[in-house]
Design an enzyme around this catalytic site. Structure first.
Site, short mmCIF file in Angstrom:
data_model
loop_
_atom_site.label_atom_id
_atom_site.label_comp_id
_atom_site.label_asym_id
_atom_site.label_seq_id
_atom_site.Cartn_x
_atom_site.Cartn_y
_atom_site.Cartn_z
N GLU A 141 0.84 -1.20 0.00
CA GLU A 141 0.00 0.00 0.00
C GLU A 141 0.88 1.25 0.00
O GLU A 141 1.85 1.33 0.76
CB GLU A 141 -0.92 0.03 1.22
CG GLU A 141 -1.99 1.10 1.09
CD GLU A 141 -2.97 1.12 2.26
OE1 GLU A 141 -4.13 1.45 2.05
OE2 GLU A 141 -2.55 0.81 3.39
N ALA A 275 1.61 -0.25 10.94
CA ALA A 275 1.11 -1.60 10.64
C ALA A 275 0.38 -1.55 9.31
O ALA A 275 -0.02 -0.49 8.84
CB ALA A 275 0.18 -2.08 11.75
N MET A 276 0.19 -2.74 8.72
CA MET A 276 -0.47 -2.84 7.42
C MET A 276 -1.40 -4.03 7.40
O MET A 276 -1.02 -5.15 7.71
CB MET A 276 0.58 -2.97 6.31
CG MET A 276 -0.02 -3.16 4.92
SD MET A 276 -1.07 -1.78 4.45
CE MET A 276 -2.22 -2.59 3.35
N GLU A 277 -2.66 -3.78 6.97
CA GLU A 277 -3.76 -4.71 7.12
C GLU A 277 -3.86 -5.76 6.04
O GLU A 277 -4.98 -6.18 5.69
CB GLU A 277 -5.08 -3.92 7.15
CG GLU A 277 -5.46 -3.21 5.85
CD GLU A 277 -4.93 -1.80 5.70
OE1 GLU A 277 -5.40 -1.07 4.82
OE2 GLU A 277 -4.03 -1.42 6.47
N HIS A 310 -7.27 -1.53 15.13
CA HIS A 310 -7.34 -0.78 13.87
C HIS A 310 -7.12 -1.71 12.68
O HIS A 310 -7.92 -1.71 11.73
CB HIS A 310 -6.27 0.32 13.89
CG HIS A 310 -6.26 1.20 12.69
ND1 HIS A 310 -6.81 2.46 12.68
CD2 HIS A 310 -5.74 1.02 11.44
CE1 HIS A 310 -6.65 3.01 11.50
NE2 HIS A 310 -5.99 2.15 10.72
N GLU A 311 -6.06 -2.49 12.72
CA GLU A 311 -5.75 -3.36 11.58
C GLU A 311 -6.79 -4.46 11.41
O GLU A 311 -7.12 -4.84 10.28
CB GLU A 311 -4.35 -3.97 11.75
CG GLU A 311 -3.23 -2.95 11.86
CD GLU A 311 -3.26 -1.91 10.76
OE1 GLU A 311 -3.53 -2.27 9.59
OE2 GLU A 311 -3.01 -0.73 11.07
N HIS A 314 -9.79 -3.25 9.66
CA HIS A 314 -9.57 -3.18 8.21
C HIS A 314 -9.95 -4.48 7.50
O HIS A 314 -10.18 -4.46 6.28
CB HIS A 314 -8.09 -2.90 7.92
CG HIS A 314 -7.73 -1.45 7.89
ND1 HIS A 314 -8.43 -0.53 7.15
CD2 HIS A 314 -6.72 -0.77 8.48
CE1 HIS A 314 -7.87 0.65 7.30
NE2 HIS A 314 -6.83 0.54 8.10
N GLU A 333 -9.38 4.12 6.21
CA GLU A 333 -8.62 4.57 7.37
C GLU A 333 -9.48 5.25 8.43
O GLU A 333 -9.28 5.05 9.63
CB GLU A 333 -7.48 5.50 6.94
CG GLU A 333 -6.48 4.85 5.99
CD GLU A 333 -5.83 3.60 6.58
OE1 GLU A 333 -5.92 3.38 7.80
OE2 GLU A 333 -5.23 2.83 5.80
#
Length: 663
Positions: A141, A275-277, A310-311, A314, A333
């Protein structure tokens, strides 16, 4: 993606200037990807087959690709299987596959072999190092899947993926699917194959390679792992327990239970974002996932919990339902930022998460009070423009607006609309219009008129309230204008209007009667049952607006801060500070408000007041004035300090401990 916003974009932008949308005449259906990392040369070999639909006859196919060395490219359509000539366009980050003759509309497949770089730029497929050995990690992303494999690298081009990895004998791999086979070869390596993914966008593809060590668990029938480099796996136990609580909450909240069968969370030695979902394979900075419980503070636990929440949010907002284009990234987001607090608040009510939400909304309002702020939804085409959208407006402002709408509709009605939206667009893409139309239909209220005024125009509203008591009720007027953190700009007239839910309650009196008015004009009248010292025009701090507040109320004996909720207290302090900055109130008004906080323990409110009093001490006072000022500060805050005591007690809350530290 949970962003560490400071400096975001500098690493992502280096070396690339623009991007180009694909023509749309060919769309993907399925990718078969095999990656073979070579840590000795910091490169990887790729073998890819993309099954596509050709929508109209063509003799060329355009893909996204960056820093990829093509070895062979063939296109199979019907009975023909031909080699294609590859023409790169570095400026637009694309390649054109030129065919010797036109292929008909219908199905086709592209087979490409290539070599890519395990770069050191924290994007695409990159290398990391820990314990004197290397790891391969992906971060795609917003538009960096094209750095790892030729692709239709736009969010609307959803497809399924079969991924495999050929890795060294001492390594393993983690990807979006579960491992379905692990076979020896070729050479001294072994080949790991993963299950087919559901339809998803390219930016959500994930692959990590290394000697990962994991702690495992299960919740609601879903296999869970928290993985790290060797020696740190025990620091994943807190994250595992948090994940169980969050997953169970989301399974209850959403009409669609967690849809991906397993969830891996990986702590990467080097990771640019917080972090990345990635679907079912979330990657984190180590500090955002791992925790030494013997040393961690409550604030550390809270931060890790919120990032995980949060992640995981997502997985619904972003992965299951994805925005059609990056101008609606707030659909990912902002929703995840709004949602992250709910499971954590349910799991740890003593953390007073709602007060943190009000503080975050106040911070978003501060950002939105600048003259050059941007709207939530903003056109973005180039790489730079897309990356610039990952900011406090997309995250914080959107979350605050959603919280306001939830307060206006009520939690049950809002939840009904959210679930209607998710069910309508599952495994597909959506736009802003899709969301507010779903909310309007579910609630019967004009969300499709309210939301565009916050999403498509910049800035935040300022609500001015005037009222008087008559026959046991308050009658008055509400008016609106744009709020600026500048006395000069506040003097200017603005023609901006919002469709604005204003929820009010009386101050003093019973303090419990409240009602909401939809302020849609520059000025309109209202009535509110009850008469007290005045009106608090932002119940629970849920409204995304600044509001007028008669300074005389701050000195009224009938105005007692202790009778307000903690959320109201935090909102009141943040609003008063903003009015000071905008030249609407004076520092003495802030000091008058501070005196009302004698004996109040609400951390976020007391801490905000402390920050303003630090400012007054440092910049507004002479040395001669300091002793008198310090004596006043002690007189105001000593009662709270004495009620808390100088030493921590086992029965006290985290907020009480934090307030003591501030005092």
């Amino acid at each position: 993606m949970k962003k560490i916003l400071l400096g975001f974009g500098l690493l992502l932008l280096s070396g690339f200037c623009s991007a180009q949308r694909l023509p749309g005449n060919v769309v993907p259906d399925h990718y078969n990807l095999r990656f073979t990392p070579d840590f000795s040369s910091n490169s990887f070999a790729g073998d890819e087959t993309i099954d596509v639909y050709v929508l109209s006859p063509t003799n060329s196919i355009v893909l996204h690709a960056v820093d990829i060395d093509f070895k062979s490219t063939t296109v199979k359509a019907g009975a023909s299987d031909v080699s294609a000539t590859v023409t790169p366009d570095a400026g637009n980050e694309t390649v054109t596959l030129q065919l010797p003759s036109e292929i008909a509309a219908g199905t086709a497949s592209l087979h490409i072999t290539y070599v890519g770089q395990l770069n050191n730029k924290l994007r695409g497929m990159y290398r990391s190092e820990a314990n004197h050995r290397k790891y391969a990690i992906t971060q795609f992303e917003a538009i960096d899947a094209r750095v790892a494999f030729p692709s239709f690298d736009e969010p609307a081009y959803k497809a399924t993926f079969d991924i495999s990895a050929v890795v060294d004998k001492d390594d393993t791999a983690i990807s979006n699917g579960r491992i379905i086979s692990d076979d020896p070869g070729p050479g001294g390596k072994h080949t790991i194959r993963f299950s087919t993914t559901p339809k998803m966008s390219t930016y959500l593809v994930a692959l990590t390679v290394g000697d990962w060590k994991c702690v495992s668990g299960e919740e609601d029938g879903i296999a869970l792992r928290v993985c790290s480099v060797p020696g740190k796996e025990q620091q994943g136990k807190f994250a595992l327990e948090v994940t169980k609580a969050i997953l169970h909450y989301y399974d209850q909240y959403f009409a669609i239970k967690y849809p991906y069968g397993k969830l891996d969370q990986i702590a990467a030695p080097d990771f640019e974002a917080g972090a990345m979902e990635n679907t079912a394979a979330i990657v984190y900075r180590e500090s955002a996932l791992l925790l030494d419980e013997s040393k961690a503070s409550v604030n550390d636990e809270k931060e890790v919990s919120l990032v995980i929440a949060h992640e995981m949010a997502h997985q619904w907002f972003g992965d299951l339902v994805t925005m059609k284009w990056w101008d609606d990234i707030w659909l990912n987001e902002g929703f995840a930022t709004w949602m992250e607090t709910k499971p954590v608040a349910a799991w740890k009510p003593e953390w007073k998460i709602s007060e943190d939400e009000v503080l975050s909304a106040s911070q978003a309002l501060a950002t939105d009070s600048a003259q050059n702020t941007r709207p939530i939804r903003q056109k973005a085409e180039s790489r730079q423009e897309i990356n610039s959208l990952f900011d406090g407006i997309a995250y914080g402002k959107t979350a605050a607006v959603l919280r306001m709408l939830e307060g206006y509709l009520g939690p049950d009605e809002f939840r009904k609309g959210v679930n209607s939206y998710l069910q309508a667009h599952a495994y597909s893409n959506a736009t802003a219009e899709d969301f507010w139309e779903a909310m309007t239909k579910a609630s019967g209220k004009p969300i499709d008129q309210i939301m565009p005024t916050f999403v498509t125009q910049p800035g935040a509203p300022y609500v001015l309230l005037q009222g008087k008591c008559a026959n046991g009720e308050t009658e008055g007027t509400l008016s609106q204008q744009r709020f600026y953190a500048s006395p000069k700009l506040m003097q200017q007239t603005s023609d901006q209007l919002w469709q604005l839910p204003v929820c009010m309650r009386e101050i003093g009196g019973s303090g419990k009667k409240s009602s909401c008015e939809l302020l849609a004009r520059p000025q309109q009248t209202f009535k509110l049952q009850g008469c007290g010292a005045g009106i608090f025009p932002n119940v629970d701090g849920a409204g995304f607006y600044r509001y007028s507040f008669d300074p005389a109320i701050l000195t009224s004996d009938s105005f007692k801060v202790k009778e307000l909720t903690g959320d109201d207290q935090v909102s009141l302090v943040g609003n008063e500070v903003a009015l000071l900055t905008a030249g609407q109130h004076h520092i003495q008004d802030v000091m008058a408000l501070a005196t009302k906080f004698r004996g109040v323990e609400t951390y976020d409110a007391v801490n905000e007041l402390a920050g303003q009093l630090h400012f007054a001490r440092d910049y507004l006072l002479s040395q001669r004035d300091l002793p008198q000022f310090q004596a006043w500060v002690r007189s105001v805050f000593k009662p709270t300090f004495e009620s808390l005591g100088a030493d921590s007690a086992r029965t006290e809350t985290p907020n009480q401990r934090n307030t003591r530290a501030t005092l």
